[in-house]
Scaffold this motif. Structure first.
Motif, PDB file in Angstrom:
ATOM      1  N   GLY A 153      26.140 -28.566 -41.594  1.00 52.58           N
ATOM      2  CA  GLY A 153      26.051 -29.931 -41.074  1.00 52.58           C
ATOM      3  C   GLY A 153      27.292 -30.362 -40.294  1.00 52.58           C
ATOM      4  N   HIS A 154      28.357 -29.586 -40.401  1.00 50.47           N
ATOM      5  CA  HIS A 154      29.607 -30.035 -39.784  1.00 50.47           C
ATOM      6  C   HIS A 154      30.093 -29.095 -38.688  1.00 50.47           C
ATOM      7  CE1 HIS A 154      29.541 -33.280 -42.605  1.00 50.47           C
ATOM      8  NE2 HIS A 154      29.129 -32.377 -43.488  1.00 50.47           N
ATOM      9  N   ILE A 155      29.170 -28.294 -38.141  1.00 46.80           N
ATOM     10  CA  ILE A 155      29.500 -27.579 -36.908  1.00 46.80           C
ATOM     11  C   ILE A 155      29.459 -28.626 -35.794  1.00 46.80           C
ATOM     12  CG2 ILE A 155      28.707 -25.284 -37.618  1.00 46.80           C
ATOM     13  CD1 ILE A 155      26.076 -25.774 -36.197  1.00 46.80           C
ATOM     14  N   LYS A 163      31.523 -40.237 -34.588  1.00 48.99           N
ATOM     15  CA  LYS A 163      32.264 -39.989 -35.825  1.00 48.99           C
ATOM     16  C   LYS A 163      31.278 -39.635 -36.932  1.00 48.99           C
ATOM     17  CE  LYS A 163      36.433 -40.810 -37.893  1.00 48.99           C
ATOM     18  NZ  LYS A 163      37.395 -41.831 -38.167  1.00 48.99           N
ATOM     19  N   CYS A 164      31.634 -38.606 -37.697  1.00 48.65           N
ATOM     20  CA  CYS A 164      30.786 -38.160 -38.812  1.00 48.65           C
ATOM     21  C   CYS A 164      31.353 -38.718 -40.120  1.00 48.65           C
ATOM     22  CB  CYS A 164      30.783 -36.632 -38.822  1.00 48.65           C
ATOM     23  SG  CYS A 164      29.890 -35.899 -40.195  1.00 48.65           S
ATOM     24  N   GLY A 165      30.524 -38.762 -41.153  1.00 48.19           N
ATOM     25  CA  GLY A 165      30.970 -39.211 -42.469  1.00 48.19           C
ATOM     26  C   GLY A 165      32.125 -38.380 -43.021  1.00 48.19           C
ATOM     27  N   CYS A 166      32.268 -37.155 -42.542  1.00 49.79           N
ATOM     28  CA  CYS A 166      33.334 -36.270 -43.031  1.00 49.79           C
ATOM     29  C   CYS A 166      34.677 -36.600 -42.403  1.00 49.79           C
ATOM     30  CB  CYS A 166      32.977 -34.807 -42.762  1.00 49.79           C
ATOM     31  SG  CYS A 166      33.163 -34.304 -41.046  1.00 49.79           S
ATOM     32  N   GLY A 167      34.685 -37.447 -41.360  1.00 46.06           N
ATOM     33  CA  GLY A 167      35.934 -37.811 -40.693  1.00 46.06           C
ATOM     34  C   GLY A 167      36.107 -37.135 -39.341  1.00 46.06           C
ATOM     35  N   LYS A 168      35.378 -36.072 -39.104  1.00 40.98           N
ATOM     36  CA  LYS A 168      35.448 -35.329 -37.861  1.00 40.98           C
ATOM     37  C   LYS A 168      34.523 -35.983 -36.817  1.00 40.98           C
ATOM     38  CE  LYS A 168      33.714 -31.055 -37.962  1.00 40.98           C
ATOM     39  NZ  LYS A 168      33.458 -30.787 -36.557  1.00 40.98           N
ATOM     40  N   ARG A 169      34.610 -35.549 -35.588  1.00 35.32           N
ATOM     41  CA  ARG A 169      33.715 -36.085 -34.550  1.00 35.32           C
ATOM     42  C   ARG A 169      32.730 -35.027 -34.069  1.00 35.32           C
ATOM     43  NH1 ARG A 169      34.328 -40.895 -32.390  1.00 35.32           N
ATOM     44  NH2 ARG A 169      36.206 -42.049 -32.978  1.00 35.32           N
ATOM     45  N   GLY A 170      31.530 -35.502 -33.701  1.00 35.65           N
ATOM     46  CA  GLY A 170      30.565 -34.629 -33.024  1.00 35.65           C
ATOM     47  C   GLY A 170      29.803 -33.664 -33.907  1.00 35.65           C
ATOM     48  N   CYS A 171      29.834 -33.898 -35.247  1.00 27.59           N
ATOM     49  CA  CYS A 171      29.138 -32.970 -36.165  1.00 27.59           C
ATOM     50  C   CYS A 171      27.620 -33.031 -35.987  1.00 27.59           C
ATOM     51  CB  CYS A 171      29.431 -33.325 -37.616  1.00 27.59           C
ATOM     52  SG  CYS A 171      31.139 -33.091 -38.083  1.00 27.59           S
ATOM     53  N   PHE A 172      26.974 -31.915 -36.279  1.00 27.83           N
ATOM     54  CA  PHE A 172      25.509 -31.797 -36.332  1.00 27.83           C
ATOM     55  C   PHE A 172      24.951 -32.940 -37.193  1.00 27.83           C
ATOM     56  CE2 PHE A 172      22.155 -28.278 -37.556  1.00 27.83           C
ATOM     57  CZ  PHE A 172      21.161 -29.000 -36.918  1.00 27.83           C
TER      58      PHE A 172
HETATM   59 ZN   LIG Z   1      31.083 -33.844 -40.291  1.00 27.51          ZN
END
Ligand SMILES: [Zn+2]
Length: 299
Positions: A153-155, A163-172
């Protein structure tokens, strides 16, 4: 005959099953997820004691696990499990071996071994729901990685994207979880709404052009995620699970059109994409599959 006790721990319910080596569920049940770890262990222990003749056991949890140590590293939805070496705690009430895994990984293993008539050698499961997750079976074994199994989910599918819930940007996950479908619809109708994904699905089924358009946007991003997964693992098949897989008839044709443009050209036509079959039993069946992998296949 081997029988296994398998738990699938969710934020609301803990599902369990007694499953034999052929993937037949002999007995199953569920109870509400306890609010504290002490109670969690009590309920777990009760279920073990009721089934003393099992060959091995498995626990699936919604989070990141260290499979070698049997430790739970991070479970955002059940915070009290974070940091627990659950496999050691199980030893206080059961002598049989306990295997731990992330729930989506466990589901991938279940789907791979028991989802169709014959098990696959290489299969990837992508789950689309509140989050996007999954797991990969590579050469008949669950892909484990060094830290934990993969985080599909976080590729990144969009550079500098949302912004993704994980803090990173552009995640699947930021582009293909159930909330993103609501966001696409909002952007298309250019106003706030209270519709759930299932409501948008019903609108699209009834022919609403704007709802259909939201699914088309969803399909575009899903195809990017799936093509990356296909290019990394080169599986025979990618299965789609999770709540949004029930709406596949609204987005799968478009997804496959985009997917065929995005997949590595030499892989074109060689990776099947299908709906997962085991639904909410994939997790407990995956626990049995993990026990079989460890005790029979590679014993
Ligand atoms: Zn993510």
């Amino acid at each position: 005959m081997y029988t296994f006790l398998s738990f699938d721990v969710g934020g609301t319910f803990v599902k369990w099953g007694i499953i034999n080596e052929f993937g037949e569920i002999m007995e199953e049940g569920a109870y509400e997820t306890p609010k504290h770890y002490d109670n969690f262990l009590v309920k777990l222990g009760e279920t073990y004691k009721k089934h003393p003749h099992i060959s091995a056991s498995a626990i699936a949890v919604p989070g990141v696990c260290d499979l070698r140590k049997g430790a739970i590293l991070y479970t955002p939805n059940i915070p009290y499990l974070t940091g627990k070496v659950i496999v050691d705690d199980v030893k206080t009430f059961s002598d049989v071996h306990c295997f731990l895994a992330n729930d989506a990984n466990m589901a991938a293993l279940g789907e791979c071994r028991f989802g169709d008539e014959n098990p696959y050698e290489n299969m990837t499961l992508v789950t689309l729901g509140t989050g996007v997750g999954g797991g990969a079976v590579v050469n008949k074994k669950l892909f484990r990685g060094n830290i934990s199994p993969c985080e599909l989910g976080h590729i990144t599918i969009v550079v500098d994207g949302k912004k993704c819930g994980c803090g990173k940007r552009g995640c699947f996950e930021a582009y293909c979880n159930s909330k993103s479908l609501q966001v696409y619809f909002k952007e298309i109708i250019e106003k706030e709404h209270n519709l759930l994904p299932i409501d948008i699905y019903k609108l699209a089924k009834d022919g609403n052009v704007l709802a259909k358009e939201a699914f088309k946007v969803f399909a575009y991003y899903l195809a990017h995620g799936l093509a990356n997964v296909a290019n990394i693992f080169a599986p025979e098949i990618i299965k789609i699970g999770g709540g949004l897989c029930e709406m596949m008839d609204m987005y799968m044709d478009d997804t496959m059109k985009y997917f065929n443009d995005l997949i590595y050209p030499a892989y074109k036509g060689l990776v099947v994409v299908e709906i997962a079959k085991l639904k909410n039993r994939a997790g407990i069946l995956g626990g049995a599959a993990l026990c079989i992998e460890k005790m029979i296949d590679y014993a």
